[in-house]
Design a protein around this motif. Sequence first.
Motif, PDB file in Angstrom:
ATOM      1  N   THR A   1       0.825  -1.210   0.000  1.00 27.09           N
ATOM      2  CA  THR A   1       0.000   0.000   0.000  1.00 27.09           C
ATOM      3  C   THR A   1       0.858   1.258   0.000  1.00 27.09           C
ATOM      4  OG1 THR A   1      -1.819  -1.117   1.142  1.00 27.09           O
ATOM      5  CG2 THR A   1      -1.753   1.278   1.302  1.00 27.09           C
ATOM      6  N   VAL A   2       1.879   1.289   0.846  1.00 33.97           N
ATOM      7  CA  VAL A   2       2.757   2.458   0.926  1.00 33.97           C
ATOM      8  C   VAL A   2       3.456   2.697  -0.403  1.00 33.97           C
ATOM      9  CG1 VAL A   2       4.872   3.342   1.978  1.00 33.97           C
ATOM     10  CG2 VAL A   2       3.081   2.386   3.423  1.00 33.97           C
ATOM     11  N   ALA A   3       3.951   1.635  -1.026  1.00 32.92           N
ATOM     12  CA  ALA A   3       4.645   1.774  -2.314  1.00 32.92           C
ATOM     13  C   ALA A   3       3.706   2.318  -3.385  1.00 32.92           C
ATOM     14  CB  ALA A   3       5.228   0.432  -2.738  1.00 32.92           C
TER      15      ALA A   3
ATOM     16  N   LEU B   1      -2.559   4.954  -5.922  1.00 34.72           N
ATOM     17  CA  LEU B   1      -3.708   4.885  -5.021  1.00 34.72           C
ATOM     18  C   LEU B   1      -3.992   6.290  -4.501  1.00 34.72           C
ATOM     19  CD1 LEU B   1      -3.005   1.765  -2.738  1.00 34.72           C
ATOM     20  CD2 LEU B   1      -4.672   1.919  -4.596  1.00 34.72           C
ATOM     21  N   ASP B   2      -5.262   6.554  -4.191  1.00 34.12           N
ATOM     22  CA  ASP B   2      -5.639   7.815  -3.549  1.00 34.12           C
ATOM     23  C   ASP B   2      -5.697   7.666  -2.030  1.00 34.12           C
ATOM     24  OD1 ASP B   2      -6.140   9.230  -6.044  1.00 34.12           O
ATOM     25  OD2 ASP B   2      -7.859   7.893  -6.248  1.00 34.12           O
ATOM     26  N   LEU B   3      -6.032   6.468  -1.568  1.00 34.82           N
ATOM     27  CA  LEU B   3      -6.183   6.219  -0.137  1.00 34.82           C
ATOM     28  C   LEU B   3      -5.704   4.814   0.176  1.00 34.82           C
ATOM     29  CD1 LEU B   3      -7.361   6.801   2.734  1.00 34.82           C
ATOM     30  CD2 LEU B   3      -9.549   5.942   1.867  1.00 34.82           C
ATOM     31  N   GLY B   4      -4.945   4.690   1.249  1.00 34.42           N
ATOM     32  CA  GLY B   4      -4.502   3.380   1.696  1.00 34.42           C
ATOM     33  C   GLY B   4      -5.002   3.092   3.094  1.00 34.42           C
ATOM     34  N   LEU B   5      -5.440   1.874   3.328  1.00 33.13           N
ATOM     35  CA  LEU B   5      -5.759   1.404   4.673  1.00 33.13           C
ATOM     36  C   LEU B   5      -4.603   0.519   5.110  1.00 33.13           C
ATOM     37  CD1 LEU B   5      -9.545   0.496   4.294  1.00 33.13           C
ATOM     38  CD2 LEU B   5      -8.541   2.574   5.243  1.00 33.13           C
ATOM     39  N   SER B   6      -3.885   0.963   6.119  1.00 28.49           N
ATOM     40  CA  SER B   6      -2.686   0.255   6.549  1.00 28.49           C
ATOM     41  C   SER B   6      -2.747   0.009   8.045  1.00 28.49           C
ATOM     42  CB  SER B   6      -1.444   1.077   6.187  1.00 28.49           C
ATOM     43  OG  SER B   6      -0.264   0.338   6.411  1.00 28.49           O
TER      44      SER B   6
ATOM     45  N   TRP C   1       6.431   6.570   8.494  1.00 33.57           N
ATOM     46  CA  TRP C   1       5.789   6.932   7.233  1.00 33.57           C
ATOM     47  C   TRP C   1       6.693   7.831   6.396  1.00 33.57           C
ATOM     48  CZ3 TRP C   1       1.782   3.954   6.668  1.00 33.57           C
ATOM     49  CH2 TRP C   1       1.049   3.549   7.797  1.00 33.57           C
ATOM     50  N   PRO C   2       6.739   7.629   5.081  1.00 34.85           N
ATOM     51  CA  PRO C   2       7.491   8.544   4.206  1.00 34.85           C
ATOM     52  C   PRO C   2       6.970   9.974   4.327  1.00 34.85           C
ATOM     53  CG  PRO C   2       6.860   6.544   3.022  1.00 34.85           C
ATOM     54  CD  PRO C   2       6.130   6.509   4.330  1.00 34.85           C
TER      55      PRO C   2
ATOM     56  N   ALA D   1      -4.887   0.717  13.116  1.00 34.66           N
ATOM     57  CA  ALA D   1      -5.258   0.900  11.715  1.00 34.66           C
ATOM     58  C   ALA D   1      -5.129   2.376  11.346  1.00 34.66           C
ATOM     59  CB  ALA D   1      -6.680   0.425  11.471  1.00 34.66           C
ATOM     60  N   TRP D   2      -4.690   2.631  10.105  1.00 29.38           N
ATOM     61  CA  TRP D   2      -4.450   3.991   9.632  1.00 29.38           C
ATOM     62  C   TRP D   2      -5.119   4.214   8.280  1.00 29.38           C
ATOM     63  CZ3 TRP D   2      -1.486   7.129  12.823  1.00 29.38           C
ATOM     64  CH2 TRP D   2      -0.691   6.489  13.772  1.00 29.38           C
ATOM     65  N   ALA D   3      -5.568   5.443   8.057  1.00 26.60           N
ATOM     66  CA  ALA D   3      -5.950   5.903   6.716  1.00 26.60           C
ATOM     67  C   ALA D   3      -4.804   6.762   6.212  1.00 26.60           C
ATOM     68  CB  ALA D   3      -7.243   6.712   6.758  1.00 26.60           C
ATOM     69  N   VAL D   4      -4.225   6.382   5.068  1.00 24.33           N
ATOM     70  CA  VAL D   4      -3.004   7.029   4.584  1.00 24.33           C
ATOM     71  C   VAL D   4      -3.264   7.655   3.215  1.00 24.33           C
ATOM     72  CG1 VAL D   4      -0.533   6.748   4.222  1.00 24.33           C
ATOM     73  CG2 VAL D   4      -1.737   5.176   5.755  1.00 24.33           C
ATOM     74  N   THR D   5      -2.847   8.907   3.061  1.00 23.62           N
ATOM     75  CA  THR D   5      -3.007   9.619   1.788  1.00 23.62           C
ATOM     76  C   THR D   5      -1.700  10.338   1.451  1.00 23.62           C
ATOM     77  OG1 THR D   5      -3.821  11.634   2.888  1.00 23.62           O
ATOM     78  CG2 THR D   5      -5.464  10.013   2.170  1.00 23.62           C
ATOM     79  N   ARG D   6      -1.592  10.751   0.205  1.00 23.87           N
ATOM     80  CA  ARG D   6      -0.495  11.647  -0.151  1.00 23.87           C
ATOM     81  C   ARG D   6      -0.776  13.025   0.452  1.00 23.87           C
ATOM     82  NH1 ARG D   6       2.977  10.208  -4.206  1.00 23.87           N
ATOM     83  NH2 ARG D   6       3.272  12.384  -4.834  1.00 23.87           N
ATOM     84  N   ARG D   7       0.254  13.688   0.918  1.00 26.91           N
ATOM     85  CA  ARG D   7       0.071  14.996   1.551  1.00 26.91           C
ATOM     86  C   ARG D   7      -0.559  15.986   0.568  1.00 26.91           C
ATOM     87  NH1 ARG D   7       1.821  15.776   6.469  1.00 26.91           N
ATOM     88  NH2 ARG D   7       3.282  14.281   7.389  1.00 26.91           N
ATOM     89  N   GLY D   8      -1.558  16.719   1.075  1.00 26.91           N
ATOM     90  CA  GLY D   8      -2.235  17.724   0.269  1.00 26.91           C
ATOM     91  C   GLY D   8      -3.409  17.194  -0.524  1.00 26.91           C
ATOM     92  N   ARG D   9      -3.590  15.868  -0.574  1.00 25.36           N
ATOM     93  CA  ARG D   9      -4.668  15.310  -1.384  1.00 25.36           C
ATOM     94  C   ARG D   9      -6.003  15.253  -0.641  1.00 25.36           C
ATOM     95  NH1 ARG D   9      -2.858  12.105  -5.704  1.00 25.36           N
ATOM     96  NH2 ARG D   9      -1.170  13.282  -6.701  1.00 25.36           N
TER      97      ARG D   9
END
Length: 300
Positions: A131-133, A140-145, A155-156, A270-278
Amino acid sequence: MDVHRLGLLLDLSRLGSMREVADTRGLSTSAVSQQLATLAREAGTALVEPVGRRVRLTPAGRRLAEHAVTILAAVEAARLDLDPDAAPVGTVRVGGFATGVRRTLLPAMAALAEAHPGVEVVVHEYEPLETVALLEADDLDLGLSYDYGLAPVSWPATLRAVPLWRTPWGLGVPATELERHPAADARDLARWADRAWVVNSRNTADADVVRALGAMAGFTPRLAHSIDSLDLVEDLVVAQDCVALLPLDRPTGPGVRVLPLAEDAAVLQAWAVTRRGRDAWPPLRVLLEALRATSADAAA
């Protein structure tokens, strides 16, 4: 070509005179004329020709005005799509681990379909490293990690992670073991030092937690099996008389029991992960809101 000038050309094709375009736009006639002359230079061809005291579009001008209808409509659609205050419309690409999808994403999608029918969610199952990659590659727009307190994720810098929910994991053991030894307890983990362990096949966090737990109990776990599906993990625990980490709040099959560990030693976050600013993009924003709501309901 400047879209504002394209709008003036389209107005001229509809209204028929520079004066009417100027009055409609609140400009002077000379300003309209200058803008259209600049547009002609950008296009590389004459767009307007004089007819007495008036002007008309050349064949090239008429063709560009036809294109302007589509171009300006696309620009407006893009503006509305990106406007934080606009009605959410679009497709959100989500990837995540199976439990996260089942526990929070599916209820969020149901709520979203009713409240925001213009938002479509497409789902793919991935483990956290995958998911992170994919998020970093903008696939991806959203990751569940997820991660564990004993094996936290770094996190990067390009990503933003928002906590959703937590759940303790315990030690999954064969039910027959408790029939033979009813007092068996996972709080004394060294009791299970001779057993083979099952860990995740596509995520290193599970193995890291097992090693950390073993080190705290004074032994080195034997990581014998790598399995992704929790149902298959249970089958292997029963068939091979081995042990594995399993969620305490998840129902298991009749052949497996999950024993609590000392002081919730293994807690999954559990985390909801997005690209910053998205996360300001309207479709993603409302999905994140729905995820937080379903996570709160699950924890209540």
